[in-house]
Design an enzyme around this catalytic site. Structure first.
Site, PDB file in Angstrom:
ATOM      1  N   LYS A  42     -34.499  87.710 -29.991  1.00  0.00           N
ATOM      2  CA  LYS A  42     -34.497  88.579 -31.166  1.00  0.00           C
ATOM      3  C   LYS A  42     -33.348  88.139 -32.065  1.00  0.00           C
ATOM      4  CE  LYS A  42     -36.271  92.485 -32.953  1.00  0.00           C
ATOM      5  NZ  LYS A  42     -36.045  93.745 -32.213  1.00  0.00           N
ATOM      6  N   HIS A  43     -33.643  87.844 -33.323  1.00  0.00           N
ATOM      7  CA  HIS A  43     -32.630  87.368 -34.274  1.00  0.00           C
ATOM      8  C   HIS A  43     -31.857  86.178 -33.727  1.00  0.00           C
ATOM      9  CE1 HIS A  43     -33.600  90.632 -36.904  1.00  0.00           C
ATOM     10  NE2 HIS A  43     -33.241  91.551 -36.018  1.00  0.00           N
ATOM     11  N   ARG A 101     -13.834  88.277 -27.448  1.00  0.00           N
ATOM     12  CA  ARG A 101     -14.552  88.014 -26.194  1.00  0.00           C
ATOM     13  C   ARG A 101     -14.626  89.271 -25.317  1.00  0.00           C
ATOM     14  NH1 ARG A 101     -16.589  83.605 -24.864  1.00  0.00           N
ATOM     15  NH2 ARG A 101     -15.520  82.664 -26.631  1.00  0.00           N
ATOM     16  N   HIS A 120     -22.542  78.904 -33.588  1.00  0.00           N
ATOM     17  CA  HIS A 120     -22.301  79.763 -34.748  1.00  0.00           C
ATOM     18  C   HIS A 120     -23.503  79.792 -35.681  1.00  0.00           C
ATOM     19  CE1 HIS A 120     -18.097  78.582 -33.542  1.00  0.00           C
ATOM     20  NE2 HIS A 120     -18.026  79.894 -33.557  1.00  0.00           N
ATOM     21  N   ASN A 127     -18.794  84.939 -30.024  1.00  0.00           N
ATOM     22  CA  ASN A 127     -18.419  84.831 -28.617  1.00  0.00           C
ATOM     23  C   ASN A 127     -19.478  85.496 -27.753  1.00  0.00           C
ATOM     24  OD1 ASN A 127     -15.701  83.635 -28.803  1.00  0.00           O
ATOM     25  ND2 ASN A 127     -15.136  85.536 -29.835  1.00  0.00           N
TER      26      ASN A 127
END
Length: 534
Positions: free
Chosen positions: A285-286, A448, A534, A428
């Site tokens: 999802k996404h 994190r 990223h 993260n």
């Protein structure tokens, strides 16, 4: 010689030069041109084919006065050809030069270039690839495109059909608007062709940062909109034969959207990471996984993946590493799903999905190889970043145990599984996994420790939905895509129930983190490799 022409007026097609590598449909198109009184000029194999079809064809050597030579390397690089393409029909000086030197106008050119990209994709050797670099073709195309007010330039059969259609309705003429549209397409085609050559050559030389870099692709699909409705978008393919969304066959369902394509790519790259030895399923999802699992069967893997976060799975993408069967299709049909992608589907599974008209089913010819080389490109303002695809891989032999406690064999297996999943989650990230399945995923956080907390909360929510007595993070393993800068994230994982942790290591505070792991009785291994995403 043609009559005096006026720039902007429709182009009368009297002479066409045809020189193609892919000859599908050529004879029929040439017959239609000839029927309209167009003189046909051609080269080599193209000329031979047209003559065998009974067409009257003039060899390009008859225009140039020179035979094809050097194994066909030199045949069209001549003023009689390029002058016929380039001279401005409304420029008296150009017209006079053409008349003085006996250069006749070429009003239509059809060249579809040597199949360089296909030759490279076939794994051909260096010399074979070099011989499939077209020289005369791009030169003629670019020349004709520069003179788009007077020449119709075609790079594929669809272009020829468009020209024929206008000739049919316009007494043998073609509009300047179509000629200019074809000219723009031609420059894009030759640019993509040269891009493929330059990128291949850089690879052959081992150059990772050539002085000039270019990208090229062919339109696969015009999209209704991009990531959001106010953004225009399109999908282009590079010709790379990597199994995935760009090469898959869509068996049913609505047209893929921008987000569907992006998410499906993420899903199938992740499932490729797991290989095909054990049945596996990823739900995305996404562009982030909300559940990933391996199992004794594909339906068992799906159920375990769904259990990780059934709420987020709604409207998601499902990727399988095995052909889809009827039982699994029935299970998937119980949850609203946008896309299913798999290396096959049996007839019964297809019949199940046929009842879900909007569900998109994509079939591939295998799994993507996670260890194969490739490039990843990301645009930034004023430029783009280019890097290798993240093909880093580790196995048990690469792991370094850094704690007093040594992980068990089951923990090692689960840690490697969690590590491979973490590679495909936005940083993260913290992954909790147990028995070959994710049980909590914390993705895309700036801290994190927040990822560790979110993954634990997701596991608690899953337990509540399923009615389990406790979250499955109890006695799980944890994976971190990058090192723990402080012990807090590690301790959060321990408090969630983790008994073993896999992470890259490399922090200046590694000793503190290791000491904290020893204090709470965790086993921990370092991979020596980071997987930021990223």
């Amino acid at each position: 010689m043609t009559d005096a022409a006026t720039r902007g007026a429709p182009v009368r097609i009297r002479r066409a030069l045809l020189s193609v590598s892919d000859k599908i449909g050529l004879v029929e198109q040439a017959q239609k041109l000839a029927a309209k009184g167009v003189e046909l000029v051609s080269t080599g194999g193209t000329s031979k084919l047209l003559k065998e079809a009974g067409l009257d064809v003039k060899d390009v050597a008859d225009l140039t006065g020179f035979p094809e030579m050097m194994d066909g390397r030199v045949k069209t690089l001549h003023p009689a050809v390029h002058g016929g393409l380039l001279y401005l029909r409304d420029n008296p000086s150009h017209v006079k030069d053409a008349e003085t030197h006996g250069i006749g106008a070429i009003d239509l050119i059809y060249v579809n270039l040597y199949p360089f990209e296909a030759t490279v994709a076939s794994g051909a050797d260096f010399d074979t690839c070099i011989e499939n670099i077209d020289i005369g073709g791009p030169a003629m195309l670019r020349a004709a495109a520069k003179n788009g007010a007077f020449v119709a330039v075609c790079t594929d059969g669809f272009d020829v059909d468009a020209v024929l259609a206008e000739m049919e309705t316009n007494d043998g003429h073609v509009s300047v608007s179509l000629c200019r549209k074809l000219a723009a397409k031609t420059y894009a085609r030759t640019a993509a062709y040269d891009s493929a050559i330059s990128n291949w050559y850089a690879d052959q030389l081992g150059e990772t940062a050539p002085d000039w870099a270019s990208l090229g692709g062919k339109l696969q699909q015009s999209l209704r909109y991009g990531e959001n409705p106010h953004q225009k978008a399109a999908f282009y393919v590079t010709g790379e034969k990597r199994p995935g969304v760009a090469t898959a066959k869509q068996l049913q369902g609505k047209e893929l959207s921008y987000n569907n394509i992006n998410d499906t790519d993420a899903a199938y790259e992740l499932i490729g990471e797991l290989g095909d030895e054990i049945p596996a399923v990823a739900i995305i999802k996404h562009a982030n996984p909300c559940g990933v699992a391996q199992g004794r069967s594909i339906i068992e893997a799906y159920r375990s993946a769904l259990a990780c976060d059934s709420t987020s799975a709604f409207g998601g993408i499902v990727a399988l590493n095995r052909p889809l069967d009827e039982a699994t299709a029935q299970e998937i049909s119980q949850v609203f799903t946008e896309v299913v992608i798999a290396p096959g589907a049996d007839a019964a599974a297809e019949a199940v999905f046929a009842k879900k008209k909007n569900l998109r089913l994509l079939i591939t010819e295998g799994l993507p190889d996670p260890a194969s080389a490739g490039r990843f490109v990301k645009t930034v303002s004023g430029g783009f970043l280019m890097q290798d695809r993240d093909f880093g891989r580790i196995g048990k032999a690469d792991l370094k145990v850094v704690t007093k406690k040594v992980p068990t064999e089951q923990e090692l297996n689960d840690m490697l599984f969690a590590w491979r999943v973490a590679k495909h989650v936005k940083s993260n990230t913290i992954i909790y996994a147990k028995d070959g399945a994710t049980v909590g995923i914390g993705a895309g956080q700036m801290s994190r420790i927040d990822s560790a907390r979110i993954a634990a909360r997701k596991a608690e929510d899953a337990a509540d939905i399923a009615g389990w007595p406790e979250p499955k993070t109890k006695e799980c393993v944890a994976a971190s895509d990058a090192f723990f800068p402080f012990p807090d994230g590690l301790l959060q994982a321990a408090s969630a129930g983790a008994t073993a942790v896999i992470q890259p290591g490399g922090s200046i505070r590694d000793d503190e983190v290791i000491a904290a792991a020893d204090e709470v009785g965790l086993a921990m291994v370092f991979t020596g490799m980071r997987h930021f995403r990223h």
